[in-house]
Design a protein around this motif. Sequence first.
Motif, PDB file in Angstrom:
ATOM      1  N   ILE A  14       0.745  -1.276  -0.056  1.00  0.00           N
ATOM      2  CA  ILE A  14       0.009   0.038   0.080  1.00  0.00           C
ATOM      3  C   ILE A  14       0.697   1.293  -0.045  1.00  0.00           C
ATOM      4  O   ILE A  14       0.385   2.338   0.092  1.00  0.00           O
ATOM      5  CB  ILE A  14      -0.929   0.015   1.350  1.00  0.00           C
ATOM      6  N   ASP A  15       2.274   0.940   0.014  1.00  0.00           N
ATOM      7  CA  ASP A  15       2.959   2.194  -0.218  1.00  0.00           C
ATOM      8  C   ASP A  15       3.304   2.698  -1.621  1.00  0.00           C
ATOM      9  O   ASP A  15       4.182   2.611  -2.229  1.00  0.00           O
ATOM     10  CB  ASP A  15       4.286   1.914   0.415  1.00  0.00           C
ATOM     11  N   ILE A  16       2.037   3.481  -1.948  1.00  0.00           N
ATOM     12  CA  ILE A  16       1.911   3.827  -3.474  1.00  0.00           C
ATOM     13  C   ILE A  16       1.853   5.457  -3.672  1.00  0.00           C
ATOM     14  O   ILE A  16       1.390   5.840  -2.897  1.00  0.00           O
ATOM     15  CB  ILE A  16       0.525   3.168  -3.876  1.00  0.00           C
ATOM     16  N   VAL A  17       2.524   5.780  -4.618  1.00  0.00           N
ATOM     17  CA  VAL A  17       2.492   7.241  -4.733  1.00  0.00           C
ATOM     18  C   VAL A  17       2.104   7.414  -6.339  1.00  0.00           C
ATOM     19  O   VAL A  17       2.494   6.762  -6.853  1.00  0.00           O
ATOM     20  CB  VAL A  17       3.951   8.083  -4.470  1.00  0.00           C
ATOM     21  N   ASN A  18       1.661   9.000  -6.468  1.00  0.00           N
ATOM     22  CA  ASN A  18       1.413   8.864  -7.826  1.00  0.00           C
ATOM     23  C   ASN A  18       2.535   9.393  -8.494  1.00  0.00           C
ATOM     24  O   ASN A  18       3.770   9.751  -8.034  1.00  0.00           O
ATOM     25  CB  ASN A  18       0.637  10.574  -7.648  1.00  0.00           C
ATOM     26  N   ASN A  19       2.683   9.012  -9.836  1.00  0.00           N
ATOM     27  CA  ASN A  19       4.136   9.092 -10.658  1.00  0.00           C
ATOM     28  C   ASN A  19       3.592   9.792 -11.951  1.00  0.00           C
ATOM     29  O   ASN A  19       3.997   8.916 -13.110  1.00  0.00           O
ATOM     30  CB  ASN A  19       4.381   7.623 -10.880  1.00  0.00           C
ATOM     31  N   GLY A  20       2.743  10.598 -12.123  1.00  0.00           N
ATOM     32  CA  GLY A  20       2.524  11.457 -13.418  1.00  0.00           C
ATOM     33  C   GLY A  20       1.262  10.702 -14.105  1.00  0.00           C
ATOM     34  O   GLY A  20       0.626   9.819 -13.757  1.00  0.00           O
ATOM     35  N   LYS A  21       1.340  10.976 -15.544  1.00  0.00           N
ATOM     36  CA  LYS A  21       0.388  10.516 -16.192  1.00  0.00           C
ATOM     37  C   LYS A  21       0.908   9.659 -17.531  1.00  0.00           C
ATOM     38  O   LYS A  21       2.009  10.180 -18.067  1.00  0.00           O
ATOM     39  CB  LYS A  21      -0.735  11.620 -16.786  1.00  0.00           C
ATOM     40  N   THR A  22       0.325   8.813 -17.900  1.00  0.00           N
ATOM     41  CA  THR A  22       0.728   8.187 -19.259  1.00  0.00           C
ATOM     42  C   THR A  22       0.323   8.996 -20.429  1.00  0.00           C
ATOM     43  O   THR A  22      -0.342   9.946 -20.259  1.00  0.00           O
ATOM     44  CB  THR A  22       0.188   6.872 -19.525  1.00  0.00           C
ATOM     45  N   ARG A  23       0.751   8.734 -21.475  1.00  0.00           N
ATOM     46  CA  ARG A  23       0.378   9.371 -22.700  1.00  0.00           C
ATOM     47  C   ARG A  23      -1.094   9.268 -23.080  1.00  0.00           C
ATOM     48  O   ARG A  23      -1.550  10.296 -23.797  1.00  0.00           O
ATOM     49  CB  ARG A  23       1.283   8.937 -23.829  1.00  0.00           C
TER      50      ARG A  23
END
Length: 95
Positions: A14-23
Amino acid sequence: MITQSLHCPDCQGIDIVNNGKTRQRKQRYQCREQPCNGRTFILDYAYPGQSKKIKEQIVDMPINGSRIRDTARVLHLSTSTVIKELKKSKLNYNK
Ligand SMILES: [Zn+2]
């Protein structure tokens, strides 16, 4: 930090962070749990058959006609998707 409860598709961490968006403008996440070591993933797959986890489940299934139909039903895929993945995995084994 993400407030909603997210689980890594690989390690269920559950240690999840946002990492931007895909194309395709899908939200990309990064798993910071040890087993994944910063691996990124996208939860909103365009097709369920594209999910690595589901592919592994398909490959784990014994290959015969009734199993393919069972697999398709359990994983909510079409039989053609299951057969396609099985064929792909067989090709990989032969390499
Ligand atoms: Zn993970």
